[in-house]
Design an enzyme around this catalytic site. Structure first.
Site, PDB file in Angstrom:
ATOM      1  N   LYS A  78       0.832  -1.206   0.000  1.00  0.00           N
ATOM      2  CA  LYS A  78       0.000   0.000   0.000  1.00  0.00           C
ATOM      3  C   LYS A  78       0.868   1.258   0.000  1.00  0.00           C
ATOM      4  O   LYS A  78       0.668   2.167  -0.800  1.00  0.00           O
ATOM      5  CB  LYS A  78      -0.932   0.015   1.224  1.00  0.00           C
ATOM      6  CG  LYS A  78      -1.874  -1.181   1.305  1.00  0.00           C
ATOM      7  CD  LYS A  78      -2.783  -1.113   2.526  1.00  0.00           C
ATOM      8  CE  LYS A  78      -2.063  -1.145   3.862  1.00  0.00           C
ATOM      9  NZ  LYS A  78      -1.332  -2.413   4.134  1.00  0.00           N
ATOM     10  N   ARG A 103      -9.651   0.606   8.581  1.00  0.00           N
ATOM     11  CA  ARG A 103      -9.195  -0.729   8.936  1.00  0.00           C
ATOM     12  C   ARG A 103     -10.244  -1.504   9.726  1.00  0.00           C
ATOM     13  O   ARG A 103     -10.003  -2.654  10.080  1.00  0.00           O
ATOM     14  CB  ARG A 103      -7.948  -0.598   9.818  1.00  0.00           C
ATOM     15  CG  ARG A 103      -6.635  -0.957   9.125  1.00  0.00           C
ATOM     16  CD  ARG A 103      -5.537  -0.711  10.147  1.00  0.00           C
ATOM     17  NE  ARG A 103      -4.295  -1.354   9.843  1.00  0.00           N
ATOM     18  CZ  ARG A 103      -3.259  -0.770   9.235  1.00  0.00           C
ATOM     19  NH1 ARG A 103      -3.352   0.450   8.780  1.00  0.00           N
ATOM     20  NH2 ARG A 103      -2.141  -1.430   9.069  1.00  0.00           N
ATOM     21  N   ARG A 140      11.517  -5.514   5.306  1.00  0.00           N
ATOM     22  CA  ARG A 140      11.203  -4.116   4.982  1.00  0.00           C
ATOM     23  C   ARG A 140      12.168  -3.157   5.667  1.00  0.00           C
ATOM     24  O   ARG A 140      12.514  -3.322   6.838  1.00  0.00           O
ATOM     25  CB  ARG A 140       9.773  -3.788   5.413  1.00  0.00           C
ATOM     26  CG  ARG A 140       9.456  -2.298   5.309  1.00  0.00           C
ATOM     27  CD  ARG A 140       7.995  -2.011   5.255  1.00  0.00           C
ATOM     28  NE  ARG A 140       7.254  -2.413   6.442  1.00  0.00           N
ATOM     29  CZ  ARG A 140       5.924  -2.303   6.548  1.00  0.00           C
ATOM     30  NH1 ARG A 140       5.206  -1.832   5.541  1.00  0.00           N
ATOM     31  NH2 ARG A 140       5.315  -2.690   7.651  1.00  0.00           N
ATOM     32  N   ARG A 185      11.355  -1.101  11.084  1.00  0.00           N
ATOM     33  CA  ARG A 185      10.331  -0.668  12.025  1.00  0.00           C
ATOM     34  C   ARG A 185      10.277  -1.582  13.240  1.00  0.00           C
ATOM     35  O   ARG A 185      10.446  -2.782  13.115  1.00  0.00           O
ATOM     36  CB  ARG A 185       8.961  -0.665  11.328  1.00  0.00           C
ATOM     37  CG  ARG A 185       8.615   0.681  10.725  1.00  0.00           C
ATOM     38  CD  ARG A 185       7.454   0.605   9.794  1.00  0.00           C
ATOM     39  NE  ARG A 185       6.289  -0.091  10.365  1.00  0.00           N
ATOM     40  CZ  ARG A 185       5.117  -0.188   9.746  1.00  0.00           C
ATOM     41  NH1 ARG A 185       4.967   0.359   8.564  1.00  0.00           N
ATOM     42  NH2 ARG A 185       4.118  -0.824  10.311  1.00  0.00           N
ATOM     43  N   ARG A 206      -0.429  -8.682  13.633  1.00  0.00           N
ATOM     44  CA  ARG A 206      -1.013  -7.704  12.706  1.00  0.00           C
ATOM     45  C   ARG A 206      -1.779  -8.405  11.594  1.00  0.00           C
ATOM     46  O   ARG A 206      -2.825  -7.932  11.159  1.00  0.00           O
ATOM     47  CB  ARG A 206       0.086  -6.801  12.153  1.00  0.00           C
ATOM     48  CG  ARG A 206       0.563  -5.783  13.208  1.00  0.00           C
ATOM     49  CD  ARG A 206       1.965  -5.282  12.948  1.00  0.00           C
ATOM     50  NE  ARG A 206       2.106  -4.708  11.630  1.00  0.00           N
ATOM     51  CZ  ARG A 206       3.247  -4.702  10.939  1.00  0.00           C
ATOM     52  NH1 ARG A 206       4.338  -5.219  11.456  1.00  0.00           N
ATOM     53  NH2 ARG A 206       3.288  -4.154   9.754  1.00  0.00           N
TER      54      ARG A 206
HETATM   55  P1  ADP Z   1       1.412  -1.682   7.593  1.00  0.00           P
HETATM   56  O1  ADP Z   1       2.005  -0.783   6.550  1.00  0.00           O
HETATM   57  O2  ADP Z   1       2.346  -2.760   8.013  1.00  0.00           O
HETATM   58  O3  ADP Z   1       0.065  -2.193   7.227  1.00  0.00           O
HETATM   59  P2  ADP Z   1       0.789   0.735   9.047  1.00  0.00           P
HETATM   60  O4  ADP Z   1       2.004   1.572   8.906  1.00  0.00           O
HETATM   61  O5  ADP Z   1      -0.359   1.035   8.168  1.00  0.00           O
HETATM   62  O6  ADP Z   1       1.226  -0.799   8.898  1.00  0.00           O
HETATM   63  O7  ADP Z   1       0.280   0.745  10.554  1.00  0.00           O
HETATM   64  C1  ADP Z   1       1.156   0.503  11.627  1.00  0.00           C
HETATM   65  C2  ADP Z   1       0.348   0.395  12.917  1.00  0.00           C
HETATM   66  O8  ADP Z   1      -0.334   1.633  13.166  1.00  0.00           O
HETATM   67  C3  ADP Z   1      -0.744  -0.660  12.905  1.00  0.00           C
HETATM   68  O9  ADP Z   1      -0.267  -1.938  13.266  1.00  0.00           O
HETATM   69  C4  ADP Z   1      -1.722  -0.095  13.940  1.00  0.00           C
HETATM   70  O10 ADP Z   1      -1.258  -0.321  15.264  1.00  0.00           O
HETATM   71  C5  ADP Z   1      -1.637   1.397  13.685  1.00  0.00           C
HETATM   72  N1  ADP Z   1      -2.633   1.849  12.697  1.00  0.00           N
HETATM   73  C6  ADP Z   1      -2.392   2.372  11.473  1.00  0.00           C
HETATM   74  N2  ADP Z   1      -3.533   2.669  10.846  1.00  0.00           N
HETATM   75  C7  ADP Z   1      -4.542   2.324  11.690  1.00  0.00           C
HETATM   76  C8  ADP Z   1      -5.963   2.361  11.619  1.00  0.00           C
HETATM   77  N3  ADP Z   1      -6.595   2.829  10.522  1.00  0.00           N
HETATM   78  N4  ADP Z   1      -6.665   1.919  12.689  1.00  0.00           N
HETATM   79  C9  ADP Z   1      -6.059   1.465  13.789  1.00  0.00           C
HETATM   80  N5  ADP Z   1      -4.726   1.383  13.916  1.00  0.00           N
HETATM   81  C10 ADP Z   1      -3.955   1.814  12.884  1.00  0.00           C
HETATM   82  P1  ADP Z   2       2.193  -1.897   3.237  1.00  0.00           P
HETATM   83  O1  ADP Z   2       2.195  -0.393   3.242  1.00  0.00           O
HETATM   84  O2  ADP Z   2       0.985  -2.467   2.547  1.00  0.00           O
HETATM   85  O3  ADP Z   2       2.400  -2.494   4.596  1.00  0.00           O
HETATM   86  P2  ADP Z   2       4.801  -1.627   1.916  1.00  0.00           P
HETATM   87  O4  ADP Z   2       4.539  -0.780   0.724  1.00  0.00           O
HETATM   88  O5  ADP Z   2       5.457  -1.010   3.077  1.00  0.00           O
HETATM   89  O6  ADP Z   2       3.421  -2.387   2.352  1.00  0.00           O
HETATM   90  O7  ADP Z   2       5.639  -2.895   1.431  1.00  0.00           O
HETATM   91  C1  ADP Z   2       6.097  -3.881   2.371  1.00  0.00           C
HETATM   92  C2  ADP Z   2       7.494  -4.363   1.962  1.00  0.00           C
HETATM   93  O8  ADP Z   2       7.408  -5.125   0.748  1.00  0.00           O
HETATM   94  C3  ADP Z   2       8.493  -3.244   1.679  1.00  0.00           C
HETATM   95  O9  ADP Z   2       9.772  -3.679   2.109  1.00  0.00           O
HETATM   96  C4  ADP Z   2       8.457  -3.089   0.167  1.00  0.00           C
HETATM   97  O10 ADP Z   2       9.701  -2.628  -0.361  1.00  0.00           O
HETATM   98  C5  ADP Z   2       8.184  -4.516  -0.280  1.00  0.00           C
HETATM   99  N1  ADP Z   2       7.357  -4.584  -1.498  1.00  0.00           N
HETATM  100  C6  ADP Z   2       6.357  -3.747  -1.887  1.00  0.00           C
HETATM  101  N2  ADP Z   2       5.820  -4.155  -3.058  1.00  0.00           N
HETATM  102  C7  ADP Z   2       6.482  -5.288  -3.417  1.00  0.00           C
HETATM  103  C8  ADP Z   2       6.406  -6.193  -4.535  1.00  0.00           C
HETATM  104  N3  ADP Z   2       5.516  -6.006  -5.515  1.00  0.00           N
HETATM  105  N4  ADP Z   2       7.241  -7.249  -4.546  1.00  0.00           N
HETATM  106  C9  ADP Z   2       8.143  -7.442  -3.539  1.00  0.00           C
HETATM  107  N5  ADP Z   2       8.273  -6.639  -2.478  1.00  0.00           N
HETATM  108  C10 ADP Z   2       7.462  -5.560  -2.408  1.00  0.00           C
END
Ligand code: ADP
Ligand code: ADP
Ligand code: ZN
Length: 214
Positions: free
Chosen positions: A14, A89, A128, A161, A172
Site C-alpha cells: 500500500k 481498517r 522491509r 520498524r 497484525r
Molecule cells: P502496515 O504498513 O504494516 O500495514 P501501518 O504503517 O499502516 O502498517 O500501521 C502501523 C500500525 O499503526 C498498525 O499496526 C496499527 O497499530 C496502527 N494503525 C495504522 N492505521 C490504523 C488504523 N486505521 N486503525 C487502527 N490502527 C492503525
Molecule cells: P504496506 O504499506 O501495505 O504495509 P509496503 O509498501 O510497506 O506495504 O511494502 C512492504 C514491503 O514489501 C516493503 O519492504 C516493500 O519494499 C516490499 N514490497 C512492496 N511491493 C512489493 C512487490 N511487488 N514485490 C516485492 N516486495 C514488495
C-alpha cells in the site's frame, strides 16, 4: 481525481504504491500508520496513546484514528483527491469515513484491494526497511537500495520498524483477517472495489493500478 482507498494486509504494498501515485498525480497520501509514527516520534499525547497499541501489533482505537483522518481530509490539499493508505481498517472506521466524506463533499472513487499470498507478506515485512528522511520503502531482497542502508532519493539512513518482527507481524496479520478483511464485504455492492494482483514487479503492479484509475 477522487478519493482512493488502498485496502490490503500489512505488506501488500500500500505504502509503496501510494507513494508512486502521489508523485505522478500530485494528490496526497494519507497514511494513518505514518501519521501515528510521527506522533510517537514527537512524543505528543496522541503518540503516547498510540504507541502501546502499535508496539503490541494491535489496532489503535477507532475514535483516535478517525479523529486524525477527519482533520487531515479537511485540509486544502485533499481538494483534488487523496489516497487513503491503511485507513479504514475496521467497519466503524469505514462508516465514519462515509459520514466525513459526505460532510466534506468528497467522494471515494475506488477501493483497490491489493492481494498477496500470506507467505510472501511475512517475507516482505521481515525484510522491509524504511527511510528515516522521506519515508520511502525498501526491501533487503526485493527492493534493494543502491547504497546499503541509505535512501536512493534523499540519502538518509534506512531503519527497520519496531513492529516488523515476526511475532508482531503475526498479530497484525491476525488483526487484518479479523477486523479489516470484512471491509471487502462492506464495500461490495458499492461498485467501487477493484482487485489488484499485487505480487510481482512493483512497476507492473503500479501500471495495473493506473489502468484501473484511468
Ligand atoms: P502496515 O504498513 O504494516 O500495514 P501501518 O504503517 O499502516 O502498517 O500501521 C502501523 C500500525 O499503526 C498498525 O499496526 C496499527 O497499530 C496502527 N494503525 C495504522 N492505521 C490504523 C488504523 N486505521 N486503525 C487502527 N490502527 C492503525
Ligand atoms: P504496506 O504499506 O501495505 O504495509 P509496503 O509498501 O510497506 O506495504 O511494502 C512492504 C514491503 O514489501 C516493503 O519492504 C516493500 O519494499 C516490499 N514490497 C512492496 N511491493 C512489493 C512487490 N511487488 N514485490 C516485492 N516486495 C514488495
Ligand atoms: Zn529517503
Amino acid at each position: 481525481m477522487m478519493g482512493i482507498i488502498l485496502l490490503g494486509p500489512p505488506g501488500a504494498g500500500k505504502g509503496t504504491q501510494a507513494k508512486k501515485l502521489t508523485e505522478e498525480f500530485g494528490i496526497p497520501q494519507i497514511s494513518t500508520g505514518d501519521m501515528l509514527r510521527a506522533a510517537v516520534k514527537s512524543g505528543t499525547e496522541l503518540g503516547l496513546t498510540a504507541k502501546s497499541f502499535m508496539d503490541a501489533g494491535g489496532l489503535v482505537p477507532d475514535e483516535v484514528v478517525i479523529g486524525i483522518v477527519k482533520e487531515r481530509l479537511a485540509l486544502a490539499d485533499c481538494g483534488k483527491g487523496f489516497i487513503l493508505d491503511g485507513f479504514p481498517r475496521t467497519i466503524p472506521q469505514a462508516q465514519a469515513l462515509d459520514r466525513a466524506a459526505a460532510e466534506l463533499g468528497k467522494e471515494i472513487g475506488f477501493v483497490l484491494s491489493l492481494e498477496v499470498d500470506p507467505v510472501e507478506l511475512m517475507e516482505r515485512l521481515c525484510g522491509r526497511r524504511t527511510c528515516t528522511g522521506c519515508g520511502a520503502m525498501y526491501h533487503v531482497k526485493f527492493n534493494v537500495p543502491k547504497a546499503e542502508g541509505r535512501c536512493d532519493k534523499c540519502g538518509a539512513p534506512l531503519v527497520q520498524r519496531d513492529d516488523d518482527k515476526e511475532e508482531t507481524i503475526r498479530k497484525r496479520l491476525d488483526n487484518y483477517n479479523r477486523s479489516t478483511a470484512p471491509l471487502l464485504d462492506y464495500y461490495k455492492g458499492t461498485g467501487k472495489i477493484r482487485t489488484v494482483m499485487a505480487s510481482g514487479d512493483i512497476d507492473a503492479i503500479y501500471r495495473s493500478i493506473v489502468g484501473i484509475l484511468r
